[in-house]
Write a protein that holds these residues in place. Structure first.
Motif, mmCIF file in Angstrom:
data_model
loop_
_atom_site.group_PDB
_atom_site.id
_atom_site.type_symbol
_atom_site.label_atom_id
_atom_site.label_comp_id
_atom_site.label_asym_id
_atom_site.label_seq_id
_atom_site.Cartn_x
_atom_site.Cartn_y
_atom_site.Cartn_z
ATOM 1 N N UNK A 57 0.829 -1.204 0.000
ATOM 2 C CA UNK A 57 0.000 0.000 0.000
ATOM 3 C C UNK A 57 0.862 1.251 0.000
ATOM 4 N N UNK A 58 0.568 2.149 -0.918
ATOM 5 C CA UNK A 58 1.181 3.463 -0.945
ATOM 6 C C UNK A 58 0.096 4.463 -1.363
ATOM 7 N N UNK A 59 0.344 5.721 -1.153
ATOM 8 C CA UNK A 59 -0.558 6.747 -1.658
ATOM 9 C C UNK A 59 -1.970 6.692 -1.108
ATOM 10 N N UNK A 60 -2.934 6.949 -1.991
ATOM 11 C CA UNK A 60 -4.322 7.123 -1.564
ATOM 12 C C UNK A 60 -4.927 5.875 -0.945
ATOM 13 N N UNK A 61 -4.609 4.698 -1.462
ATOM 14 C CA UNK A 61 -5.205 3.479 -0.901
ATOM 15 C C UNK A 61 -4.728 3.260 0.534
ATOM 16 N N UNK A 62 -3.480 3.563 0.792
ATOM 17 C CA UNK A 62 -2.956 3.438 2.167
ATOM 18 C C UNK A 62 -3.675 4.421 3.093
ATOM 19 N N UNK A 63 -3.846 5.649 2.625
ATOM 20 C CA UNK A 63 -4.527 6.657 3.439
ATOM 21 C C UNK A 63 -5.983 6.265 3.692
ATOM 22 N N UNK A 64 -6.620 5.701 2.678
ATOM 23 C CA UNK A 64 -8.019 5.298 2.822
ATOM 24 C C UNK A 64 -8.163 4.189 3.863
ATOM 25 N N UNK A 65 -7.247 3.232 3.823
ATOM 26 C CA UNK A 65 -7.306 2.149 4.802
ATOM 27 C C UNK A 65 -7.070 2.685 6.204
ATOM 28 N N UNK A 66 -6.073 3.534 6.355
ATOM 29 C CA UNK A 66 -5.772 4.112 7.672
ATOM 30 C C UNK A 66 -6.973 4.874 8.217
ATOM 31 N N UNK A 67 -7.597 5.686 7.370
ATOM 32 C CA UNK A 67 -8.740 6.485 7.810
ATOM 33 C C UNK A 67 -9.906 5.605 8.257
ATOM 34 N N UNK A 68 -10.159 4.550 7.511
ATOM 35 C CA UNK A 68 -11.283 3.662 7.837
ATOM 36 C C UNK A 68 -11.042 2.930 9.154
ATOM 37 N N UNK A 69 -9.831 2.440 9.349
ATOM 38 C CA UNK A 69 -9.531 1.726 10.599
ATOM 39 C C UNK A 69 -9.553 2.685 11.783
ATOM 40 N N UNK A 70 -8.963 3.865 11.616
ATOM 41 C CA UNK A 70 -8.939 4.826 12.718
ATOM 42 C C UNK A 70 -10.347 5.268 13.109
ATOM 43 N N UNK A 71 -11.239 5.380 12.132
ATOM 44 C CA UNK A 71 -12.623 5.753 12.446
ATOM 45 C C UNK A 71 -13.257 4.729 13.375
ATOM 46 N N UNK A 72 -12.962 3.449 13.145
ATOM 47 C CA UNK A 72 -13.477 2.392 14.022
ATOM 48 C C UNK A 72 -12.721 2.364 15.345
ATOM 49 N N UNK A 73 -11.399 2.481 15.276
ATOM 50 C CA UNK A 73 -10.563 2.427 16.486
ATOM 51 C C UNK A 73 -10.920 3.535 17.469
ATOM 52 N N UNK A 74 -11.232 4.720 16.957
ATOM 53 C CA UNK A 74 -11.487 5.872 17.818
ATOM 54 C C UNK A 74 -12.912 5.935 18.345
ATOM 55 N N UNK A 75 -13.753 5.025 17.925
ATOM 56 C CA UNK A 75 -15.141 4.957 18.392
ATOM 57 C C UNK A 75 -15.318 3.654 19.168
ATOM 58 N N UNK A 76 -15.360 3.713 20.499
ATOM 59 C CA UNK A 76 -15.434 2.491 21.308
ATOM 60 C C UNK A 76 -16.554 1.538 20.893
ATOM 61 N N UNK A 77 -17.709 2.092 20.526
ATOM 62 C CA UNK A 77 -18.824 1.216 20.154
ATOM 63 C C UNK A 77 -18.532 0.480 18.848
ATOM 64 N N UNK A 78 -17.832 1.116 17.931
ATOM 65 C CA UNK A 78 -17.447 0.460 16.686
ATOM 66 C C UNK A 78 -16.281 -0.493 16.902
ATOM 67 N N UNK A 79 -15.317 -0.069 17.699
ATOM 68 C CA UNK A 79 -14.125 -0.893 17.929
ATOM 69 C C UNK A 79 -14.489 -2.242 18.524
ATOM 70 N N UNK A 80 -15.484 -2.260 19.409
ATOM 71 C CA UNK A 80 -15.896 -3.524 20.042
ATOM 72 C C UNK A 80 -16.502 -4.502 19.050
ATOM 73 N N UNK A 81 -16.920 -4.025 17.902
ATOM 74 C CA UNK A 81 -17.508 -4.905 16.888
ATOM 75 C C UNK A 81 -16.454 -5.639 16.068
ATOM 76 N N UNK A 82 -15.184 -5.273 16.274
ATOM 77 C CA UNK A 82 -14.098 -5.863 15.497
ATOM 78 C C UNK A 82 -13.221 -6.720 16.401
#
Length: 231
Positions: A57-82
């Motif tokens: 992963x480089x460039x935009x796809x890497x950023x997209x993956x990071x953003x999606x995971x961080x959105x879940x990681x930073x929301x306790x209710x979402x993080x517990x679903x993973x």
């Protein structure tokens, strides 16, 4: 017969490998990544099954993956679903493993000025995993679900080869089991087929040695503590 300089070069590539948690933005050319992975693929595997698959992963796809995971990681209710698909760590911690785990964690947090009370700071530092610690290259590794424990052992040798070959090229890495919790997000964004499961991630790039976290050097047992010579 290998020369002394050859031996020292190999030893240095192994002993200088560390988990680097801050990187320069310097790009790594695709040709260099391909060559590194081709060298690493000389890892042994039972009956030459070669069970590894790598998503680079480089460039935009890497950023997209990071953003999606961080959105879940930073929301306790979402993080517990993973949850992870496999247990990387033991389900019950015993000595001496628990002491080693705690030491490396608190050694890192101490360098970063994070105390036990600073839960938000520790969570933010953990979240940097999902940004590949700022590395220009992120690697996601998968294996076919049909493969058994022996192939996972083979996979470890492949991962080690990548990290050692990277050091030989002046690059650094950080292997990251943290990604396994969010395998569903990874599978969706990278269009990973159902027959594959996420093994781990890895950051790859040039270390930013001005960052204090990269001064951490973890301890290793002396040979006498883990080796028994049997004559």
């Amino acid at each position: 017969m290998p020369s002394k300089s050859d031996q020292l070069a190999v030893d240095n590539a192994i002993t200088s490998r560390r988990s680097i948690r801050a990187y320069l933005p310097t790009p790594v050319p695709r040709a260099d990544i391909e060559q590194l992975l081709q060298v690493a693929a000389r890892a042994p595997s039972g009956t030459n099954t070669q069970p590894w698959k790598v998503y680079v992963l480089t460039g935009e796809r890497k950023h997209a993956l990071s953003a999606a995971i961080l959105a879940a990681h930073n929301d306790p209710s979402l993080s517990r679903q993973h949850t992870e698909e496999y247990a990387y760590y033991p389900r019950e911690w015993v000595s001496p493993f628990i002491e080693r785990r705690r030491k490396v964690g608190w050694d890192l947090y101490a360098l970063l000025g994070l105390t036990r009370e600073n839960k938000a700071g520790m969570a933010a530092q953990h979240g940097r995993n999902y940004e590949f610690f700022g590395a220009p290259v992120g690697l996601i590794f998968t294996i076919d679900r049909i493969m058994e424990q022996g192939s996972w052992l083979d996979y470890g040798m492949f991962l080690q080869n990548i990290m050692v070959a990277a050091r030989g090229r002046g690059l650094d890495t950080c292997p990251q089991a943290a990604f396994t919790q969010y395998h569903k997000i990874i599978e969706e964004i990278l269009s990973i087929p159902d027959n594959e499961t996420v093994v781990c991630g890895m950051s790859l790039g040039y270390a930013d040695m001005d960052k204090v976290e990269n001064s951490l050097v973890t301890e290793r047992m002396p040979v006498a503590e883990f080796v028994k010579f049997v004559d």
